[in-house]
Scaffold this active site. Structure first.
Site, PDB file in Angstrom:
ATOM      1  N   VAL A   1      -4.204  -8.005   1.860  1.00 32.43           N
ATOM      2  CA  VAL A   1      -3.721  -6.817   1.174  1.00 32.43           C
ATOM      3  C   VAL A   1      -2.372  -6.478   1.794  1.00 32.43           C
ATOM      4  CG1 VAL A   1      -4.158  -4.376   0.643  1.00 32.43           C
ATOM      5  CG2 VAL A   1      -6.082  -5.987   0.830  1.00 32.43           C
ATOM      6  N   CYS A   2      -1.416  -6.081   0.952  1.00 28.96           N
ATOM      7  CA  CYS A   2      -0.138  -5.567   1.452  1.00 28.96           C
ATOM      8  C   CYS A   2       0.533  -6.627   2.334  1.00 28.96           C
ATOM      9  CB  CYS A   2      -0.426  -4.255   2.183  1.00 28.96           C
ATOM     10  SG  CYS A   2       0.973  -3.178   2.494  1.00 28.96           S
ATOM     11  N   THR A   3       1.101  -6.217   3.448  1.00 25.30           N
ATOM     12  CA  THR A   3       1.797  -7.164   4.324  1.00 25.30           C
ATOM     13  C   THR A   3       0.848  -8.087   5.081  1.00 25.30           C
ATOM     14  OG1 THR A   3       1.889  -5.463   6.044  1.00 25.30           O
ATOM     15  CG2 THR A   3       3.820  -5.680   4.626  1.00 25.30           C
ATOM     16  N   GLY A   4      -0.437  -7.979   4.804  1.00 23.41           N
ATOM     17  CA  GLY A   4      -1.368  -8.974   5.334  1.00 23.41           C
ATOM     18  C   GLY A   4      -0.977 -10.382   4.896  1.00 23.41           C
TER      19      GLY A   4
ATOM     20  N   ALA B   1      -1.146  -6.513  -3.699  1.00 18.05           N
ATOM     21  CA  ALA B   1       0.115  -5.822  -3.413  1.00 18.05           C
ATOM     22  C   ALA B   1      -0.149  -4.709  -2.392  1.00 18.05           C
ATOM     23  CB  ALA B   1       0.719  -5.313  -4.718  1.00 18.05           C
TER      24      ALA B   1
END
Lengths: 212, 212
Positions: B99-102, B149
């Protein structure tokens, strides 16, 4: 601005963390997770633990109180320290809020008498027993009482509250930061849009999961 | 079915808890929060602590790996035990997700080379440095790699994944249980819908908050 989020055994994680993620981005917000005692608190599924950094005794007059829901709200609803604390902090709060069946806990504390409020769709019909007027909307505001519907509605509740507190621009900035432009892969999030057999299935199980 | 959610210092809470709330409802799911060491892990805002119930050493072959993002992904991206663990568990996982910057963390571990992937809108242009193909969509699936995102997109990612794993009916049941019928009070969740000055303001700050 101090925000106190109540934890209790078997709370629903997203009820607390969804609005937390929004409210902790408010300028000047100091958020604290609190419970009857400091230390780890397990969620309803038993696989997530959030630490209560302060006991309710240490949280005297938060500006915002947030009560998440859970499948069994009998603990924090019972005559005892948590209910006493809710009544005490509500006396001076600017906003008293809940997500999901958290409204049943506010109701049991006598805080929603005569108020319009919402809850998880399965629990809406329990609100009148606390003198509250159930409203089937995602976010319901009545004076300083802001209640959100089930689980994920806490995000919408908190963004609505963020706008009231800090203005639309700040709330929009928080929304953009969290990239909150939801695209659910199904249209099954409400009983009036989900397939009837799925609604019936959940209703049949609800006697077991909702003891609020 | 074992689900491992990675925690690390300064993770973003909703990145982890949004998809957790969905995946923990999958029939037969055993979710464990894991980190380099067991014990409390603080989020990016510093006011939320989730307990890692197991160290990565104890989690050998989860079926699903989920990596949340955060404003600083340099720790878990660095040459070290977490990166080694990600490579090891990815070798046998059924699904490797972020998720996200993961996704930057997965990228730094070399797992997204040649793969289509997404990230927080502010971080999308960092994906090519890991050989990944950035895709500006809310949920991107490329083989067993499912990336979401920014922040709140983890809920959509997990529901999408729930449908792939357990079928549409189970996913819809989980969605209805979480009352996931979002109604954001503003249409500001994406850079192409938010007011331009808000987008510019966040971009100007992003040098400070994104060090991925």
């Amino acid at each position: 601005m101090r925000v106190a989020i109540l934890l209790y055994d078997r709370f629903t994680a997203l009820d607390a963390v969804g609005p937390y993620e929004i409210l902790c981005r408010l300028p000047g917000a100091e958020v604290v997770f609190t419970a009857e005692r400091t230390g780890p608190v397990r969620n309803d599924a038993g696989s997530l633990t959030i630490v209560a950094d302060a006991s309710i005794d240490e949280i005297a007059a938060p500006d915002i109180v947030l009560v998440p829901g859970g499948p069994d709200t009998s603990g924090p609803s019972a005559d005892g320290p948590v209910r006493d604390w809710l009544r005490a902090v509500d006396a001076t709060s600017t906003w008293t809020t809940s997500v999901c069946t958290g409204s049943l806990i506010l109701g049991a504390a006598g805080l929603l008498s005569g108020r319009r409020a919402t809850s998880h769709w399965l629990a809406l019909d329990l609100l009148p027993s606390f003198g509250a007027v159930p409203v089937s909307e995602r976010v319901v505001t009545d004076g300083k009482y802001v209640t959100g519907a089930g689980v994920s509605a806490g995000i919408d509740m908190a963004l609505t509250l963020a706008g009231k507190i800090a203005g639309d621009e700040v709330a929009q900035r928080i929304q953009l930061g969290a990239e909150y432009a939801p695209e659910p892969p199904y249209d099954a999030g409400r009983p009036d849009t989900a397939p009837a057999e799925i609604v019936d299935g959940i209703r049949a199980m609800s006697g077991r999961i909702l003891q609020g």
